[in-house]
Write a protein that holds these residues in place. Structure first.
Motif, short mmCIF file in Angstrom:
data_model
loop_
_atom_site.label_atom_id
_atom_site.label_comp_id
_atom_site.label_asym_id
_atom_site.label_seq_id
_atom_site.Cartn_x
_atom_site.Cartn_y
_atom_site.Cartn_z
N UNK A 46 0.84 -1.20 0.00
CA UNK A 46 0.00 0.00 0.00
C UNK A 46 0.88 1.26 0.00
N UNK A 47 1.93 1.25 0.81
CA UNK A 47 2.84 2.40 0.85
C UNK A 47 3.51 2.63 -0.49
N UNK A 48 4.00 1.57 -1.13
CA UNK A 48 4.62 1.71 -2.44
C UNK A 48 3.61 2.17 -3.49
N UNK A 49 2.37 1.73 -3.38
CA UNK A 49 1.34 2.16 -4.31
C UNK A 49 1.05 3.65 -4.18
N UNK A 50 0.97 4.13 -2.94
CA UNK A 50 0.71 5.56 -2.72
C UNK A 50 1.86 6.40 -3.25
N UNK A 51 3.10 5.99 -2.96
CA UNK A 51 4.25 6.74 -3.47
C UNK A 51 4.31 6.69 -4.98
N UNK A 52 3.97 5.54 -5.58
CA UNK A 52 3.99 5.43 -7.04
C UNK A 52 2.95 6.35 -7.67
N UNK A 53 1.77 6.46 -7.06
CA UNK A 53 0.76 7.38 -7.58
C UNK A 53 1.25 8.82 -7.52
N UNK A 54 2.01 9.17 -6.49
CA UNK A 54 2.58 10.51 -6.40
C UNK A 54 3.61 10.73 -7.49
N UNK A 55 4.46 9.74 -7.73
CA UNK A 55 5.51 9.88 -8.74
C UNK A 55 4.97 9.85 -10.16
N UNK A 56 3.87 9.14 -10.38
CA UNK A 56 3.34 8.97 -11.73
C UNK A 56 2.32 10.02 -12.12
N UNK A 57 2.12 11.03 -11.27
CA UNK A 57 1.17 12.08 -11.60
C UNK A 57 1.59 12.82 -12.87
N UNK A 58 0.60 13.40 -13.56
CA UNK A 58 0.91 14.23 -14.73
C UNK A 58 1.72 15.44 -14.28
N UNK A 59 2.68 15.82 -15.11
CA UNK A 59 3.59 16.90 -14.75
C UNK A 59 3.52 18.04 -15.75
N UNK A 60 2.29 18.45 -16.09
CA UNK A 60 2.15 19.52 -17.07
C UNK A 60 2.71 20.84 -16.55
N UNK A 61 2.53 21.10 -15.24
CA UNK A 61 3.04 22.37 -14.69
C UNK A 61 4.56 22.40 -14.74
N UNK A 62 5.19 21.27 -14.38
CA UNK A 62 6.65 21.23 -14.42
C UNK A 62 7.17 21.39 -15.83
N UNK A 63 6.51 20.78 -16.81
CA UNK A 63 6.95 20.92 -18.19
C UNK A 63 6.79 22.35 -18.68
N UNK A 64 5.67 22.99 -18.29
CA UNK A 64 5.48 24.38 -18.71
C UNK A 64 6.50 25.30 -18.07
N UNK A 65 6.79 25.10 -16.77
CA UNK A 65 7.75 25.96 -16.10
C UNK A 65 9.15 25.75 -16.66
N UNK A 66 9.48 24.51 -17.00
CA UNK A 66 10.80 24.25 -17.56
C UNK A 66 10.93 24.89 -18.94
N UNK A 67 9.88 24.80 -19.76
CA UNK A 67 9.92 25.43 -21.07
C UNK A 67 10.01 26.95 -20.95
N UNK A 68 9.27 27.53 -20.00
CA UNK A 68 9.32 28.98 -19.80
C UNK A 68 10.70 29.42 -19.32
N UNK A 69 11.32 28.61 -18.47
CA UNK A 69 12.65 28.95 -17.97
C UNK A 69 13.67 28.95 -19.11
N UNK A 70 13.59 27.94 -19.99
CA UNK A 70 14.51 27.90 -21.12
C UNK A 70 14.28 29.08 -22.05
N UNK A 71 13.01 29.46 -22.24
CA UNK A 71 12.72 30.60 -23.11
C UNK A 71 13.23 31.89 -22.51
#
Length: 453
Positions: free
Chosen positions: A51-76
């Motif tokens: 159960x603990x590994x499942x919860x952590x995996x759900x946290x790690x596997x979340x969509x990361x649209x905000x991180x991708x947008x911030x990374x692209x904005x930083x490079x720009x």
């Protein structure tokens, strides 16, 4: 011989989607059953760890649209800042060259130094000052400031790398497979370190305890060849052809659209890696390695889906995996199985569930693509007939394709035989779907092409 293309033409894409459904659900069910057989407590390898590994995996596997947008904005922003600095520097150089063309080399050096400092001043006005205000007394404090800044940056970099698994919006997907493997390896090391002489593990560990290469054909008889062909090759051939070649190519085609070869055309479902290439790869692996003692190998769609879901995106991940396996086999020999047996079943079960559900999700994605392609074909046929008023019923197409895929998946899950599911799905496609229509259209095109010749 390109016979794999004939098989791909006979087996519709909806059946391939059903194979991915069935294989994915079997993987996930296997992981759930393994975890269910554990206890809730009494040791670390329990349902609570799963159960603990499942919860952590759900946290790690979340969509990361905000991180991708911030990374692209930083490079720009960095690119715009660099362009602004270069423009300012060029302007200052041009101005000083035009007004001080008769001065000596020292003044030119001062101009260039001033230009560089002015550029740096755009980035950090507090850390860098124009050249006119620099003095020998201020140089040591500036050097100390730079050293302090670099030390803080280095410490911050180490901290970010150490706590990368806790980052809410990482620049790249979390390597979930590595995280879970490290967790499992930690518990495995504790298990082997605390195991006694009467434990179920083969201790102590032995290095170089097993041969790397053996002559597997030494004692093979004609009867063994006959049994292997009838009981091994023939039952495995549909599974290898469908799940390890056709399904793998379709899966790679959907997972890596940026790597598609445009020269193969938009209608192909194997534009990333072709079916012929995968077939040759599977054949060479077994022809060359099995006589040396290797187990039969293939490229499974479940393995590809699991590796992609766990964070692998490039070929180097497979190279690292292969090197790790070679290291375990060569240096640990027979004790490699002891190390693998010590891994917690709770962690392995979670990994199976994630890999299976990823394969199912990709099958759903492919199923919707099938619906869109069939709808486009019907729309083109109606346009050719001059009928622009009739709407394409996508709901009916989805219902028909879903039934074919679900029958395939249900037979695979119930009977645990992939080729039985493929045969059942193909029959449903021929009778309930557009199988006979597609065959008749194909024969019509062949007849037309012969008449034109």
């Amino acid at each position: 011989t390109n016979l794999i293309e004939v098989v791909n033409w006979i087996v519709p894409l909806t059946v391939v989607c059903g194979i991915q459904f069935g294989v994915g659900l079997r993987l996930a069910a296997k992981g759930i059953v393994d975890v269910q057989e554990l206890s809730w407590g009494g040791g670390y390898d329990c349902i609570g760890l799963a159960v603990g590994c499942s919860v952590m995996s759900m946290f790690w596997l979340r969509d990361n649209e905000k991180g991708n947008r911030s990374d692209a904005k930083k490079r720009e922003d960095e690119r715009d800042k660099q362009q602004l600095g270069n423009t300012t520097c060029d302007g200052l150089m041009t101005c000083n060259d035009s007004t001080n063309s008769s001065e000596n080399g020292d003044s030119s050096s001062n101009v260039e130094l001033g230009c560089v400092n002015q550029t740096y001043q755009l980035d950090s006005a507090e850390a860098v000052r124009p050249s006119s205000t620099l003095s020998e007394a201020s140089l040591p404090s500036s050097s100390e400031h730079n050293q302090s800044t670099s030390s803080k940056s280095f410490i911050q970099h180490i901290w970010n790398q150490t706590c990368c698994c806790l980052h809410l919006h990482p620049k790249t997907p979390h390597p979930v497979g590595i995280y879970l493997f490290l967790i499992g390896s930690l518990f495995a090391a504790v298990t082997l370190a605390t195991a006694g002489d009467d434990s179920e593990y083969d201790l102590p560990l032995h290095f170089f305890g097993a041969p790397v290469v053996i002559n597997a054909l030494k004692d093979v008889t004609p009867l063994n060849w006959r049994q292997g062909f009838l009981q091994g090759t023939l039952p495995q051939l549909p599974l290898t052809t469908l799940n390890s070649v056709i399904s793998v190519c379709c899966l790679a085609h959907n997972l890596y659209p940026e790597k598609r070869q445009s020269a193969l055309g938009p209608q192909r479902t194997d534009a990333v890696v072709t079916r012929k290439e995968v077939s040759v790869s599977v054949g060479l692996m077994n022809l060359l390695l099995c006589p040396l003692g290797s187990m039969p190998n293939c490229h499974g769609a479940g393995g590809l889906a699991g590796q992609h879901r766990f964070g692998a995106r490039y070929g180097t991940s497979v190279v690292v995996l292969g090197l790790l396996k070679v290291f375990l086999a060569v240096f640990f020999g027979g004790s490699a199985l002891t190390l693998l047996d010590a891994l917690p079943v709770a962690v392995l079960g979670v990994m199976l569930v994630i890999a299976g559900l990823e394969l199912v999700g990709t099958g759903v994605w492919m199923l919707f693509e099938c619906v869109e392609k069939e709808a486009d074909k019907e729309r083109e046929q109606l346009d050719d007939l001059g009928d622009n008023s009739t709407a394409v019923n996508k709901k009916a197409i989805l219902q028909k394709n879903t039934l074919v895929a679900m029958v395939t998946a249900a037979v695979i899950v119930a009977l645990k035989k992939t080729h039985y599911g493929a045969i059942a799905g193909w029959i449903v496609h021929m009778i309930y779907g557009n199988g006979f229509v597609s065959v008749s259209v194909w024969f019509g095109r062949r007849r037309t092409s012969r008449e034109t010749r």
